[in-house]
Design a protein around this motif. Structure first.
Motif, mmCIF file in Angstrom:
data_model
loop_
_atom_site.group_PDB
_atom_site.id
_atom_site.type_symbol
_atom_site.label_atom_id
_atom_site.label_comp_id
_atom_site.label_asym_id
_atom_site.label_seq_id
_atom_site.Cartn_x
_atom_site.Cartn_y
_atom_site.Cartn_z
ATOM 1 N N ALA A 74 -18.317 -17.742 -8.266
ATOM 2 C CA ALA A 74 -17.978 -16.511 -9.063
ATOM 3 C C ALA A 74 -17.188 -15.467 -8.426
ATOM 4 C CB ALA A 74 -18.556 -15.831 -10.707
ATOM 5 N N ALA A 75 -16.301 -15.021 -8.943
ATOM 6 C CA ALA A 75 -15.479 -14.040 -7.863
ATOM 7 C C ALA A 75 -14.411 -13.028 -8.726
ATOM 8 C CB ALA A 75 -15.001 -14.536 -6.881
ATOM 9 N N THR A 76 -14.742 -11.524 -8.841
ATOM 10 C CA THR A 76 -13.712 -10.552 -9.360
ATOM 11 C C THR A 76 -12.426 -10.355 -8.519
ATOM 12 O OG1 THR A 76 -14.924 -8.627 -7.707
ATOM 13 C CG2 THR A 76 -15.706 -8.932 -9.807
ATOM 14 N N GLY A 77 -12.609 -11.619 -7.491
ATOM 15 C CA GLY A 77 -10.827 -11.849 -7.021
ATOM 16 C C GLY A 77 -10.499 -12.472 -6.423
ATOM 17 N N PHE A 78 -10.298 -13.441 -5.409
ATOM 18 C CA PHE A 78 -10.105 -14.388 -5.237
ATOM 19 C C PHE A 78 -11.021 -14.776 -4.130
ATOM 20 C CE2 PHE A 78 -5.210 -13.256 -5.795
ATOM 21 C CZ PHE A 78 -5.501 -13.613 -7.171
ATOM 22 N N TYR A 79 -10.721 -16.134 -3.638
ATOM 23 C CA TYR A 79 -12.346 -16.650 -3.011
ATOM 24 C C TYR A 79 -11.331 -17.875 -2.133
ATOM 25 C CZ TYR A 79 -13.791 -20.615 -6.261
ATOM 26 O OH TYR A 79 -13.789 -22.097 -6.524
ATOM 27 N N ARG A 80 -12.362 -18.389 -0.785
ATOM 28 C CA ARG A 80 -11.948 -19.619 -0.144
ATOM 29 C C ARG A 80 -13.380 -20.157 0.406
ATOM 30 N NH1 ARG A 80 -7.427 -20.120 4.324
ATOM 31 N NH2 ARG A 80 -8.447 -22.236 4.362
ATOM 32 N N LEU A 81 -13.741 -21.404 -0.134
ATOM 33 C CA LEU A 81 -15.277 -21.249 -0.361
ATOM 34 C C LEU A 81 -15.214 -23.170 0.914
ATOM 35 C CD1 LEU A 81 -18.107 -21.540 -0.706
ATOM 36 C CD2 LEU A 81 -16.989 -23.601 -2.474
ATOM 37 N N PHE A 82 -16.144 -22.697 1.801
ATOM 38 C CA PHE A 82 -16.338 -23.697 2.586
ATOM 39 C C PHE A 82 -17.957 -24.183 2.959
ATOM 40 C CE2 PHE A 82 -12.680 -20.702 4.362
ATOM 41 C CZ PHE A 82 -11.971 -21.774 3.579
ATOM 42 N N LEU A 83 -17.545 -25.151 2.892
ATOM 43 C CA LEU A 83 -19.253 -25.778 3.887
ATOM 44 C C LEU A 83 -19.153 -27.294 4.703
ATOM 45 C CD1 LEU A 83 -22.166 -25.654 2.985
ATOM 46 C CD2 LEU A 83 -21.846 -27.914 1.398
ATOM 47 N N PHE B 222 -2.329 -0.320 -12.375
ATOM 48 C CA PHE B 222 -2.854 -1.293 -12.108
ATOM 49 C C PHE B 222 -4.003 -0.757 -10.720
ATOM 50 C CE2 PHE B 222 0.097 -4.934 -12.660
ATOM 51 C CZ PHE B 222 -0.833 -5.362 -13.874
ATOM 52 N N GLU B 223 -3.395 0.281 -9.759
ATOM 53 C CA GLU B 223 -4.499 1.002 -9.419
ATOM 54 C C GLU B 223 -4.784 2.278 -9.739
ATOM 55 O OE1 GLU B 223 -1.469 1.274 -5.393
ATOM 56 O OE2 GLU B 223 -0.586 2.035 -7.582
ATOM 57 N N LYS B 224 -4.487 2.569 -11.070
ATOM 58 C CA LYS B 224 -5.797 3.232 -12.263
ATOM 59 C C LYS B 224 -6.870 2.440 -12.406
ATOM 60 C CE LYS B 224 -2.525 6.319 -12.755
ATOM 61 N NZ LYS B 224 -1.336 7.129 -14.039
ATOM 62 N N ALA B 225 -6.736 1.216 -12.673
ATOM 63 C CA ALA B 225 -8.119 0.438 -12.814
ATOM 64 C C ALA B 225 -9.697 1.153 -12.913
ATOM 65 C CB ALA B 225 -7.549 -0.745 -12.654
ATOM 66 N N PRO B 226 -9.794 1.076 -14.114
ATOM 67 C CA PRO B 226 -11.148 1.573 -14.105
ATOM 68 C C PRO B 226 -12.379 0.508 -13.014
ATOM 69 C CG PRO B 226 -11.008 0.987 -16.454
ATOM 70 C CD PRO B 226 -9.702 1.152 -16.046
ATOM 71 N N PHE B 227 -11.824 -1.318 -13.087
ATOM 72 C CA PHE B 227 -12.679 -1.597 -12.465
ATOM 73 C C PHE B 227 -12.374 -1.754 -11.023
ATOM 74 C CE2 PHE B 227 -9.494 -4.352 -14.962
ATOM 75 C CZ PHE B 227 -8.554 -5.037 -13.835
ATOM 76 N N ARG B 228 -10.793 -1.157 -10.757
ATOM 77 C CA ARG B 228 -10.664 -1.621 -9.412
ATOM 78 C C ARG B 228 -11.788 -1.289 -8.039
ATOM 79 N NH1 ARG B 228 -6.461 2.150 -5.707
ATOM 80 N NH2 ARG B 228 -5.660 0.298 -4.319
ATOM 81 N N ALA B 229 -12.104 -2.100 -7.212
ATOM 82 C CA ALA B 229 -13.111 -2.038 -6.266
ATOM 83 C C ALA B 229 -13.163 -3.379 -5.339
ATOM 84 C CB ALA B 229 -14.426 -2.306 -7.234
ATOM 85 N N ALA B 230 -13.860 -3.228 -3.973
ATOM 86 C CA ALA B 230 -13.457 -4.302 -3.325
ATOM 87 C C ALA B 230 -13.875 -5.460 -3.522
ATOM 88 C CB ALA B 230 -14.684 -4.122 -2.352
ATOM 89 N N GLY C 130 -10.604 -12.335 -1.086
ATOM 90 C CA GLY C 130 -9.428 -11.251 -1.300
ATOM 91 C C GLY C 130 -9.107 -10.527 -2.082
ATOM 92 N N ASN C 131 -8.311 -10.096 -2.152
ATOM 93 C CA ASN C 131 -8.736 -8.852 -3.120
ATOM 94 C C ASN C 131 -8.242 -9.228 -4.622
ATOM 95 O OD1 ASN C 131 -9.029 -6.163 -2.005
ATOM 96 N ND2 ASN C 131 -7.023 -7.212 -0.641
ATOM 97 N N GLY C 132 -7.308 -10.134 -5.044
ATOM 98 C CA GLY C 132 -6.526 -10.225 -6.737
ATOM 99 C C GLY C 132 -7.061 -9.102 -7.584
ATOM 100 N N PHE C 133 -7.598 -9.760 -8.658
ATOM 101 C CA PHE C 133 -6.492 -8.981 -9.840
ATOM 102 C C PHE C 133 -7.539 -7.499 -9.847
ATOM 103 C CE2 PHE C 133 -6.548 -7.024 -14.006
ATOM 104 C CZ PHE C 133 -5.082 -6.706 -14.003
ATOM 105 N N VAL C 134 -8.938 -7.128 -8.989
ATOM 106 C CA VAL C 134 -10.299 -6.767 -8.916
ATOM 107 C C VAL C 134 -9.514 -5.169 -8.131
ATOM 108 C CG1 VAL C 134 -10.889 -7.273 -6.839
ATOM 109 C CG2 VAL C 134 -12.273 -5.708 -8.855
ATOM 110 N N ASN C 135 -8.782 -5.388 -6.809
ATOM 111 C CA ASN C 135 -7.985 -4.167 -6.478
ATOM 112 C C ASN C 135 -6.139 -5.024 -6.049
ATOM 113 O OD1 ASN C 135 -7.083 -2.319 -4.657
ATOM 114 N ND2 ASN C 135 -8.360 -3.401 -3.164
#
Length: 732
Positions: free
Chosen positions: A38-47, A105-113, A91-96
């Motif tokens: 799960a991610a709050t922004g974007f992810y890329r996953l490598f194994l 969006f820059e005032k979002a209460p959830f804004r974070a890394a 990546g930041n996605g919608f969380v930032n």
């Protein structure tokens, strides 16, 4: 699930923060493995060096205070007993997200890394989760934003970082609070590469080079170059060319961002041959202006257009003897998909917002052309979550809080009824109807607080983008008229959905409200059997929504025709009125008139926007006069040239010229009105394993309809002739 971030610092325009790369080295004694992330922004996953990520911009674009999405992967074939290397790039996605004061969006209460949580398990036995055993370092992505673009410094790359067990120079990650939103498995169609385009031309332009592609679309450019260490390459993306160079005039909004942060990617080279494909952004563009390359490097091989959008599968096609109609359907298809990144967006460049009203307007044509049902269902889940306790919806979803007080209203809020209605129509989907039931009732309670002293409502946007008005909101049809009619239609459809769920009590409540609205509307807007407002939108909507008594219909139809004549046989109507205009004129047997309004070459018509390089639908018909264009520029706004909201024209083309009207999941009506200029039309439609091909030919004496049918029931109507649609070949 335990969420971790790299630190509390998040990327801003003033302070760039690198995208973090997390690593975990582990042994695995299990026989099978399922990985959940799960991610709050974007992810890329490598194994173990293999990328697993389902597609671009995973897992989704959502408000993490409302919904947090995760994906699952079967990793059994990649796991080994010793020294597995698991890496996650965030990546930041919608969380930032940055919007320069437009949508808060820059005032979002959830804004974070950006943060993520991960679990690895064998059936029910857990082996690994995000914890302090992970390590994190800065990646070469020095800045990323969904709208602004991405910056990458290849000099910061670490050799074999995705495969070696070395974590020297890595640091401990930061445990963070779990996001507030509901944790959900993402079932929307992934975002996939759907095409790769080579430049049509390359030309010198100012200090750089202009790369032109054949299509306006969405995605990013893959850069391939033999570079020198420290060489900086700037890529600016746009959909317009003016005076031999790109124009970004229409890519800002009222608070115009600096050009450095408008669809701008930056790549800083290492030595030698190298490639770069942005990870956490996308752009809407047909042209790319490149600075920082030499004349020898400015070849067609430098850039490749990687077109990507939600992988919604095609299921409908249309062609006929009229090139204008063929082009309009193709433009609609391209506008639909290039504006579909998990959900329909209003443009793939400046906004990327999920405007609910725009999406509802385009739902019919999209479902005729593509199977977008899974993505629509997922987005509806987010729409329900965005509803306030008092029943109010925002005009955009996801939102950080903007769009409740402006940009919503009946035309937009109707998504909560209209989209489940279309999903039932095309897919027989009752589960989504059921999932929206309580949300519809809460909206009903909110709507009742907006009823005015005349018993009507006026709390949304007017017949938006009225053709010829040269203004966003200068509309000739009163807001109260359109809002009240739209609400009447909303409650009638809500009653239908309630009856599908066998809830007669609620259906009767909604029917009664629709009847009350009808009476109030007639009291204020009908005099001596005629509308007191006789615009194209007013006449078409009132006729379409059955406002008139039987003995009043002929006069109302005459009023509609008079409103068209008053506009010199041109369109003068907005987004919300025009689907009703198509429907009413067709029901009147005036399909030829609709065809004329669409295809006439002079402004305003759909044909008038079909310039040589037009490959997507425009947001506005207006080839603006220069003084008006400059006035818009002074307010930071010129219209988008890639928008899906006018695509209902293609629904009319397919249904009326192509003859295909979808009544239900496997029920088709074939009732063509072939305009006199058209000699043939062919439509193909597939749904859930069923397929139908309809061919309509004009002969010297009559019209012949042939339907090759596999799996659909229904009927064929041509003129006064009617026959049942049977399996196999049907001819009339």
């Amino acid at each position: 699930m335990n969420f971790y971030a790299a630190s509390k610092d998040y990327c801003t325009i003033e302070k760039h923060v690198c995208a973090p790369l997390f690593k975990r080295v582990f042994d695995y004694p299990g026989a099978q493995g399922t990985l959940r992330i799960a991610a709050t922004g974007f992810y890329r996953l490598f194994l173990n060096g293999e990328e697993l990520t389902k597609g671009f911009l995973a897992p989704y674009i959502s408000n993490p205070d409302q919904v947090v999405y995760y994906d699952e992967y079967d990793v059994s074939s990649l796991l080994r007993t010793k020294d597995n290397v698991l890496c996650v790039l965030l990546g930041n996605g919608f969380v930032n997200s940055k919007d320069f004061g437009c949508w808060d969006f820059e005032k979002a209460p959830f804004r974070a890394a950006p943060s993520f949580a991960l679990e690895l398990f064998d059936k029910e036995k857990f082996f690994l989760s995000t914890d302090a055993h992970f390590r994190v370092t800065d990646s070469p992505i020095t800045f990323d934003d969904l709208r602004c673009g991405e910056r990458y410094d290849a000099r910061l790359e670490r050799e074999n970082v995705l495969t070696d067990t070395n974590t020297d120079g890595f640091r401990f990650p930061l445990p963070v609070s779990s996001p507030k939103g509901e944790l959900c498995l993402c079932t929307a169609d992934p975002i996939a590469c759907c095409d790769r385009l080579q430049p049509a031309s390359v030309s010198k332009s100012g200090k750089g080079y202009l790369y032109s592609f054949a299509e306006n679309n969405s995605g990013v450019c893959k850069l391939t170059i033999n570079g020198t260490e420290g060489q900086r390459i700037d890529l600016f993306y746009a959909e317009l060319i003016q005076n031999g160079s790109i124009s970004i005039d229409n890519l800002g909004f009222w608070n115009k961002p600096p050009a450095e942060y408008i669809q701008h990617d930056v790549y800083i080279c290492k030595d030698g041959y190298q490639t770069y494909l942005p990870s956490f952004t996308y752009h809407g563009f047909q042209y790319v202006y490149v600075e920082g390359i030499t004349e020898e490097q400015a070849t067609k091989d430098l850039l490749e257009y990687v077109v990507f959008h939600s992988d919604i599968h095609p299921r409908g096609s249309f062609r006929c003897s009229c090139d204008v109609l063929n082009r309009l359907v193709e433009l609609t298809k391209r506008s639909d998909v290039s504006n579909f990144h998990y959900f329909p967006t209003d443009c793939p460049h400046r906004e990327k917002n999920g405007w609910t009203g725009d999406a509802l307007l385009s739902a019919e044509q999209t479902m005729l052309l593509f199977d977008a049902s899974a993505s629509y269902r997922e987005w509806l889940h987010c729409i329900v979550k965005a509803q306030k306790e008092n029943g109010q919806f925002p005009g955009i979803v996801p939102t950080a809080g903007w769009g409740y007080d402006w940009g919503s209203g009946p035309a937009y809020d109707s998504i909560i009824v209209g989209l489940p209605y279309q999903l039932y129509r095309f897919c027989g989907d009752l589960e989504t109807v059921k999932a929206c039931k309580s949300s519809i009732r809460r909206y009903f309670d909110y709507y009742r607080t907006k009823i005015n002293e005349d018993g009507l409502v006026a709390y949304g946007l007017p017949d938006w983008l009225e053709i010829g008005s040269h203004s966003d909101s200068n509309c000739s049809t009163p807001l109260e008229l359109t809002d009240s009619l739209l609400c009447m239609d909303l409650w009638r459809k809500a009653a239908e959905l309630s009856r599908l769920l066998h809830d007669e009590e609620t259906a009767s409540l909604y029917d009664a409200e629709a009847d009350r609205l009808l009476a109030a509307f007639r009291h204020k807007y009908i005099a001596e059997g005629h509308l007191t407002v006789r615009t194209q939108a007013a006449c078409a909507m009132a006729l379409s929504l059955c406002v008139f008594a039987e003995n009043e219909k002929q006069g109302a139809e005459n009023d509609l025709l008079a409103s068209i004549q008053a506009a010199r046989e041109h369109l003068k109507i907005g987004l919300f009125g025009i689907p009703h205009l198509y429907r009413v004129l067709t029901d009147m047997g005036k399909g030829d008139l609709v065809y004329q309004l669409i295809t006439r070459p002079d402004y305003p018509s759909f044909a008038s926007m079909l310039h040589e390089n037009t490959t997507t639908l425009w947001e506005s018909f207006d080839d603006l006069p220069e003084d008006i264009r400059q006035a818009f520029l002074a307010h930071g706004r010129v219209y988008s040239y890639n928008h899906h909201c006018w695509g209902s024209v293609s629904a009319w083309i397919i249904k009326t010229v192509g003859g295909l009207n979808v009544l239900g999941k496997r029920e088709i009506e074939i009732a063509p009105q072939l305009p006199q200029d058209i000699t043939f039309a062919e439509t193909i439609y597939e749904n859930d394993g069923c397929r139908i091909r309809i061919r309509i030919d004009r002969t010297q004496d009559d019209i012949r309809v042939t339907a090759d049918n596999s799996g659909f029931s229904g009927h064929i109507i041509v003129g006064s002739k009617k026959m049942v649609l049977n399996e196999g070949n049907n001819a009339l």
